[in-house]
Design an enzyme around this catalytic site. Sequence first.
Site, PDB file in Angstrom:
ATOM      1  N   SER A  92       0.796  -1.207  -0.134  1.00  0.00           N
ATOM      2  CA  SER A  92       0.033  -0.135  -0.020  1.00  0.00           C
ATOM      3  C   SER A  92       0.942   1.158   0.096  1.00  0.00           C
ATOM      4  CB  SER A  92      -0.981  -0.090   1.075  1.00  0.00           C
ATOM      5  OG  SER A  92      -1.945   0.980   0.991  1.00  0.00           O
ATOM      6  N   ASP A 139      -9.630  -3.770  -5.859  1.00  0.00           N
ATOM      7  CA  ASP A 139      -8.930  -2.666  -5.379  1.00  0.00           C
ATOM      8  C   ASP A 139      -9.014  -1.282  -6.103  1.00  0.00           C
ATOM      9  OD1 ASP A 139      -7.203  -0.932  -4.128  1.00  0.00           O
ATOM     10  OD2 ASP A 139      -5.384  -2.068  -4.517  1.00  0.00           O
ATOM     11  N   HIS A 188      -8.018  -4.597  -1.594  1.00  0.00           N
ATOM     12  CA  HIS A 188      -6.973  -3.907  -1.071  1.00  0.00           C
ATOM     13  C   HIS A 188      -6.377  -4.200   0.250  1.00  0.00           C
ATOM     14  CE1 HIS A 188      -3.904  -0.498  -1.352  1.00  0.00           C
ATOM     15  NE2 HIS A 188      -4.495  -0.343  -0.157  1.00  0.00           N
TER      16      HIS A 188
END
Length: 306
Positions: free
Chosen positions: A149, A247, A277
């Site tokens: 991320s 995501d 995600h």
Amino acid sequence: MPLHPQIAQVIANLPAPPEGSLDPAAMRAGEEAQVAPVEERLPLHAVEDTTAGDVPVRIYTPVDADSYGLLVYFHGGAFFLGSLDTHDHVARSLAKETGLKVVSVGYRRAPEAAFPAGLQDCLGVVRWVAEHGGALKWDGSTLALAGDSSGGTFVAAVAAMAHDEGFDRITHQVLFYPSLDLDFDVDRYASLRENAEGYGVETAGLKPFNAFYVDSGADPADPLVSPIKREDLTGLPPALIVTAEFDPMRDEGELYGARLNEAGVHAKVSRHAGANHGFVQNFSWIPEYQKVFEETAEFLHSAPGK
């Protein structure tokens, strides 16, 4: 395929987000409360907390050996969440599956630390690792970066900073569902609309979650903040970019991989079906997603460009 049923079940039972502005301290405390006790974590040969200069790091040694390749890991958390503890299980799995010695970085976070403090910490640790190769039993070959991320954002930015400064020791970069464009115009990428709601991380939440970082001085137009905006990608390390089908940030990661390949940089893009995600941190206990660590190991042990 649809969202993995075990992920869908967890998301369906998530509490409603709190009303009002985000409280970093409360959110961090909530994360830390979920960390497993040490005795329940994946065992390795050695795990050591120390500092690289002034930066806290945690060093994971998978087995007893004469030498190791090295992997520097940057945790995710929208630049204000995450810690050595919340991502300890990810670092342990990376060490176990790759056989590399992993150095996880406790970089400074927004909003307390203004941009580019976190980036400087991460680059500083990479340099520290290279300078202390003897003590770390570095074999002198692999020196990889990995992050999830916002940690993936830092991987791309640190790789670019190192290249621009003439530091050429980084051999690989691994980006798990990276956030590479902090301009959150919902029309910029199709996935921002396709995966806008119902998958854990929602498009409407991206701007407020990243506001702590942006408000600290991180300009979304700056390629060190939004690495996809870097014009010249030549000369960067080979990349593995892992994306998730559901995501909102899927398409920017995949576009970055395409742009790297166009620039002559070997980049493998691997989309994980049914995933959302955060799946490496949150759902790697699901067997098909645990394989992401095996995929990472294969990439890190391959010759550049293969």
